[in-house]
Design a protein around this motif. Sequence first.
Motif, PDB file in Angstrom:
ATOM      1  N   LEU A 109       0.662  -1.102  -0.029  1.00 10.48           N
ATOM      2  CA  LEU A 109      -0.086  -0.075  -0.059  1.00 10.48           C
ATOM      3  C   LEU A 109       0.776   1.250   0.137  1.00 10.48           C
ATOM      4  O   LEU A 109       0.498   2.171  -0.635  1.00 10.48           O
ATOM      5  CB  LEU A 109      -0.790  -0.210   1.273  1.00 10.48           C
ATOM      6  CG  LEU A 109      -2.009   1.130   1.222  1.00 10.48           C
ATOM      7  CD1 LEU A 109      -2.719   1.246   0.224  1.00 10.48           C
ATOM      8  CD2 LEU A 109      -2.832   1.224   2.613  1.00 10.48           C
ATOM      9  N   VAL A 110       2.119   1.097   0.742  1.00  5.51           N
ATOM     10  CA  VAL A 110       2.943   2.195   0.592  1.00  5.51           C
ATOM     11  C   VAL A 110       3.481   2.631  -0.644  1.00  5.51           C
ATOM     12  O   VAL A 110       3.434   3.933  -1.185  1.00  5.51           O
ATOM     13  CB  VAL A 110       4.022   2.045   1.654  1.00  5.51           C
ATOM     14  CG1 VAL A 110       5.105   3.044   1.671  1.00  5.51           C
ATOM     15  CG2 VAL A 110       3.615   1.652   3.066  1.00  5.51           C
ATOM     16  N   CYS A 138     -10.174  11.019   2.365  1.00  8.08           N
ATOM     17  CA  CYS A 138     -10.333   9.688   2.801  1.00  8.08           C
ATOM     18  C   CYS A 138      -9.072   8.909   3.359  1.00  8.08           C
ATOM     19  O   CYS A 138      -9.419   8.334   4.280  1.00  8.08           O
ATOM     20  CB  CYS A 138     -10.643   8.516   1.494  1.00  8.08           C
ATOM     21  SG  CYS A 138     -12.518   8.940   0.766  1.00  8.08           S
ATOM     22  N   LEU A 139      -7.735   9.254   2.951  1.00  7.56           N
ATOM     23  CA  LEU A 139      -6.644   8.836   3.297  1.00  7.56           C
ATOM     24  C   LEU A 139      -6.436   9.231   4.656  1.00  7.56           C
ATOM     25  O   LEU A 139      -5.988   8.301   5.789  1.00  7.56           O
ATOM     26  CB  LEU A 139      -5.753   9.155   2.694  1.00  7.56           C
ATOM     27  CG  LEU A 139      -5.605   8.364   0.959  1.00  7.56           C
ATOM     28  CD1 LEU A 139      -4.302   8.860   0.247  1.00  7.56           C
ATOM     29  CD2 LEU A 139      -5.518   6.830   1.186  1.00  7.56           C
ATOM     30  N   LEU A 140      -6.528  10.533   5.098  1.00  6.91           N
ATOM     31  CA  LEU A 140      -6.436  10.943   6.424  1.00  6.91           C
ATOM     32  C   LEU A 140      -7.478  10.314   7.436  1.00  6.91           C
ATOM     33  O   LEU A 140      -7.133  10.271   8.496  1.00  6.91           O
ATOM     34  CB  LEU A 140      -6.458  12.515   6.431  1.00  6.91           C
ATOM     35  CG  LEU A 140      -5.315  13.392   5.428  1.00  6.91           C
ATOM     36  CD1 LEU A 140      -5.698  14.670   5.544  1.00  6.91           C
ATOM     37  CD2 LEU A 140      -3.985  13.012   6.383  1.00  6.91           C
ATOM     38  N   TYR A 141      -8.523  10.084   6.723  1.00  8.56           N
ATOM     39  CA  TYR A 141      -9.503   9.357   7.804  1.00  8.56           C
ATOM     40  C   TYR A 141      -9.103   7.825   7.889  1.00  8.56           C
ATOM     41  O   TYR A 141      -9.405   7.449   9.011  1.00  8.56           O
ATOM     42  CB  TYR A 141     -10.894   9.878   7.179  1.00  8.56           C
ATOM     43  CG  TYR A 141     -12.083   9.217   8.217  1.00  8.56           C
ATOM     44  CD1 TYR A 141     -12.436  10.027   9.234  1.00  8.56           C
ATOM     45  CD2 TYR A 141     -12.813   8.151   7.919  1.00  8.56           C
ATOM     46  CE1 TYR A 141     -13.475   9.526   9.984  1.00  8.56           C
ATOM     47  CE2 TYR A 141     -13.668   7.579   8.888  1.00  8.56           C
ATOM     48  CZ  TYR A 141     -14.171   8.391  10.034  1.00  8.56           C
ATOM     49  OH  TYR A 141     -15.106   8.068  10.724  1.00  8.56           O
ATOM     50  N   ALA A 142      -8.907   7.343   7.076  1.00  9.53           N
ATOM     51  CA  ALA A 142      -8.401   5.719   7.092  1.00  9.53           C
ATOM     52  C   ALA A 142      -7.731   5.340   8.017  1.00  9.53           C
ATOM     53  O   ALA A 142      -7.844   4.458   8.854  1.00  9.53           O
ATOM     54  CB  ALA A 142      -8.146   5.593   5.564  1.00  9.53           C
ATOM     55  N   PHE A 143      -6.450   6.265   8.095  1.00 11.10           N
ATOM     56  CA  PHE A 143      -5.105   5.731   8.873  1.00 11.10           C
ATOM     57  C   PHE A 143      -5.381   5.787  10.424  1.00 11.10           C
ATOM     58  O   PHE A 143      -5.031   4.807  10.861  1.00 11.10           O
ATOM     59  CB  PHE A 143      -4.028   6.390   8.491  1.00 11.10           C
ATOM     60  CG  PHE A 143      -3.684   6.290   6.912  1.00 11.10           C
ATOM     61  CD1 PHE A 143      -3.724   5.051   6.341  1.00 11.10           C
ATOM     62  CD2 PHE A 143      -3.370   7.359   5.882  1.00 11.10           C
ATOM     63  CE1 PHE A 143      -3.412   4.618   5.003  1.00 11.10           C
ATOM     64  CE2 PHE A 143      -2.892   7.084   4.688  1.00 11.10           C
ATOM     65  CZ  PHE A 143      -3.121   5.764   4.115  1.00 11.10           C
ATOM     66  N   ALA A 161      -9.477   3.449   3.102  1.00 12.53           N
ATOM     67  CA  ALA A 161      -8.064   3.413   2.526  1.00 12.53           C
ATOM     68  C   ALA A 161      -8.220   2.846   1.118  1.00 12.53           C
ATOM     69  O   ALA A 161      -7.340   3.487   0.167  1.00 12.53           O
ATOM     70  CB  ALA A 161      -7.268   2.497   3.323  1.00 12.53           C
ATOM     71  N   MET A 162      -9.046   1.934   0.702  1.00 14.52           N
ATOM     72  CA  MET A 162      -9.236   1.481  -0.658  1.00 14.52           C
ATOM     73  C   MET A 162      -9.522   2.497  -1.369  1.00 14.52           C
ATOM     74  O   MET A 162      -9.407   2.959  -2.402  1.00 14.52           O
ATOM     75  CB  MET A 162      -9.914   0.204  -0.596  1.00 14.52           C
ATOM     76  CG  MET A 162      -9.204  -1.032   0.096  1.00 14.52           C
ATOM     77  SD  MET A 162      -7.711  -1.273  -0.693  1.00 14.52           S
ATOM     78  CE  MET A 162      -6.471  -0.653   0.155  1.00 14.52           C
ATOM     79  N   TRP A 163     -10.835   3.023  -0.893  1.00 13.33           N
ATOM     80  CA  TRP A 163     -11.440   4.157  -1.693  1.00 13.33           C
ATOM     81  C   TRP A 163     -10.554   5.364  -2.014  1.00 13.33           C
ATOM     82  O   TRP A 163     -10.246   6.126  -2.941  1.00 13.33           O
ATOM     83  CB  TRP A 163     -12.665   4.923  -0.872  1.00 13.33           C
ATOM     84  CG  TRP A 163     -13.870   4.098  -1.214  1.00 13.33           C
ATOM     85  CD1 TRP A 163     -14.506   3.317  -0.432  1.00 13.33           C
ATOM     86  CD2 TRP A 163     -14.567   4.145  -2.684  1.00 13.33           C
ATOM     87  NE1 TRP A 163     -15.846   2.657  -1.316  1.00 13.33           N
ATOM     88  CE2 TRP A 163     -15.808   3.372  -2.541  1.00 13.33           C
ATOM     89  CE3 TRP A 163     -14.359   4.702  -3.862  1.00 13.33           C
ATOM     90  CZ2 TRP A 163     -16.873   3.288  -3.629  1.00 13.33           C
ATOM     91  CZ3 TRP A 163     -15.445   4.812  -4.772  1.00 13.33           C
ATOM     92  CH2 TRP A 163     -16.385   3.829  -4.593  1.00 13.33           C
TER      93      TRP A 163
END
Length: 212
Positions: free
Chosen positions: A100-101, A139-144, A168-170
């Motif tokens: 993912l990184v 989305c990414l800042l909320y996912a992690f 994270a996928m979205w």
Amino acid sequence: MSTGEPYDTERIFTLPNVLSFIRLLGVPLFLWLLLARHYDLLAVAALAFLGATDWVDGYLARKYNQRSRLGQVLDPLADRLYILATLIGLAIRGIIPWWLVLLLLSRDVLMAAVVLPLLRTRGFITLPVHFLGKTATFCLLYAFPMVLLGAGPEPWQLWCRIIGWAFAMWGAGLYWCAGLMYFGQTLDVLRRFPPVGKHERPSTTAAVTGSG
């Protein structure tokens, strides 16, 4: 020198810029909490609080006409550093896989190695911020933080993990869609604007494309 968005002021110390500086200073704090101390809840709180400033500084800049050339660089730069720090920190802890990184970093490599040099040939340092890029970043800042909260055996942590990985996928998909969209906009810039001389090109150290 051309930029992707209009700006209202040349001032450095505006409230939105101060928030962006605070967000940048929060990156080492987050990594210290996550890696050195393993204070996961405090790391999540730091991510949530400092990540929220991403929306706040943009809102304040528009509301009080404090959009600046520096802010157009600082805001997306802070977003990139937060995503990078979170990805690497969580991967080192074994909470997310390294693929993912690589998936997310390869998109930024494309932007830095291809899109930005092409924009500079036309005198640009940014493209207009698009809602798709902002949505991907959100989305990414909320996912992690959710993925970090979900790194445990409790039933409530399972739900955090599910929600976090969904975001994270979205976010990863939208992040790449935004990158391809910026690439398309760059091709349009190449068609519409003539090349500028090397002495007129903006510095590569200040070039950040879009936000997200």
